[in-house]
Design an enzyme around this catalytic site. Structure first.
Site, PDB file in Angstrom:
ATOM      1  CG  ASP A   1      10.400  -3.692  44.657  1.00 62.97           C
ATOM      2  OD1 ASP A   1      10.130  -3.754  43.446  1.00 62.97           O
ATOM      3  OD2 ASP A   1      10.526  -2.629  45.286  1.00 62.97           O
ATOM      4  NE  ARG A   2      15.968 -12.175  45.809  1.00 57.80           N
ATOM      5  CZ  ARG A   2      16.960 -12.828  45.208  1.00 57.80           C
ATOM      6  NH1 ARG A   2      17.453 -12.370  44.081  1.00 57.80           N
ATOM      7  NH2 ARG A   2      17.457 -13.929  45.720  1.00 57.80           N
TER       8      ARG A   2
END
Length: 305
Positions: free
Chosen positions: A145-146
């Site tokens: 994930d970012r």
């Protein structure tokens, strides 16, 4: 048409195997093995041989792959040299990169360039890297994930992408994470084995037993607890979207800084970090355990209320 070439000298562990058996042991997909055979794109000592040829000590096996052999389209990420990324491990086929929290993995449009793969495209171009005798380009294998920091595998050519995907799906590649969560764990270790699907109210989110739920298994060990916050070491047995975040929130211990899944604690970032990757190297026969350093914004002792 781009092509990728390998020249591999047969080692002791490969002697006595047929070429077909060697291709299977390398996890080359059947479709691509078929292309190599039909196009006669493999040679031993520069001679055409059948796939039942038995390999001998010192044989030199050459392989030729072409674009249309792959389902993966050729990488065309726009290079962006405005930010450097830390490469923790590298060989001819892949890099393992330490992604900072807040950096996206890949662009969602052709004009977007502020992602890990854009920065790697510039890095490879600047260093004039070759991979399998062609220009090295970044190919995504898996993602984090970012908001998550840490180690992630990126291929340099399309040949190894389906091999690495198979290693992931068969759980041969092992990924270990660290996470700070709210609360004290009732046990020293455990597993969360609950299916994950799309959240019924928000399709950006995932939740246990959601729409089209799939098996999801997360193993955890509590390293220590500080001020009612716990540091966990986690290993994924499956790789569902937001799996660690959803599983930990579902048992009442959301990751600190995870606003999407319920942590109300103040934090500068989400406290989830991909700390190590263990994998066999395609074609190489070697085995690596790659461990990254903890980033400065991921505390060893946490004192957030």
């Amino acid at each position: 048409m781009t092509s990728w070439h390998y020249q591999i000298t047969v080692c002791d562990g490969q002697v006595g195997k047929t070429i077909k058996a060697l291709f299977i042991s390398w996890l080359i997909p059947q479709r691509i093995r078929g292309a190599l055979r039909m196009k006669q794109h493999f040679r031993v000592n520069d001679h055409e041989v059948p796939t039942n040829y038995v390999l001998k000590t010192g044989d030199v096996l050459t392989l030729l792959f072409e674009n249309d052999d792959f389902r993966t389209s050729e990488s065309h990420y726009l290079p962006n040299d405005k930010q450097q990324v830390a490469i923790v491990f590298e060989n001819d086929d892949l890099v393992i990169v330490d992604k900072p929290a807040g950096m996206k993995m890949h662009p969602h449009s052709i004009t977007e360039t502020d992602t890990l793969l854009n920065y790697l495209a510039a890095n490879f171009q600047m260093r004039q890297l070759l991979s399998a005798s062609a220009q090295a380009k970044p190919y995504m294998v898996h993602r984090i994930d970012r908001e998550t920091s840490g180690l992630v595998i990126v291929a340099k050519n399309p040949v190894v992408v389906p091999i690495l995907n198979r290693l992931l799906s068969e759980k041969i590649i092992k990924r270990t994470y660290l996470a700070w969560v709210t609360g004290a764990m009732g046990e020293q270790n455990g597993s969360i084995n609950v299916p994950i699907g799309v959240d019924f109210l928000n399709d950006r989110k995932r939740w246990i037993n959601g729409i089209d739920a799939q098996t999801a298994i997360t193993h955890w060990t509590c390293i220590h607890t500080v001020y009612q916050n716990s540091l966990l070491r986690l290993q994924l047995e499956t790789g569902r979207m937001h799996q660690i975040r959803v599983h930990l929130a579902s048992v009442g211990h959301p990751i600190i800084g995870d606003s999407l899944y319920g942590s109300q604690s103040e934090a500068t970032r989400m406290m989830l970090h991909s700390v190590s990757i263990e994998l066999p190297l395609p074609f190489d026969g070697g085995h690596k355990i790659i461990t990254g350093a903890l980033p400065v914004d991921f505390p060893r002792q946490l004192m957030i209320d």
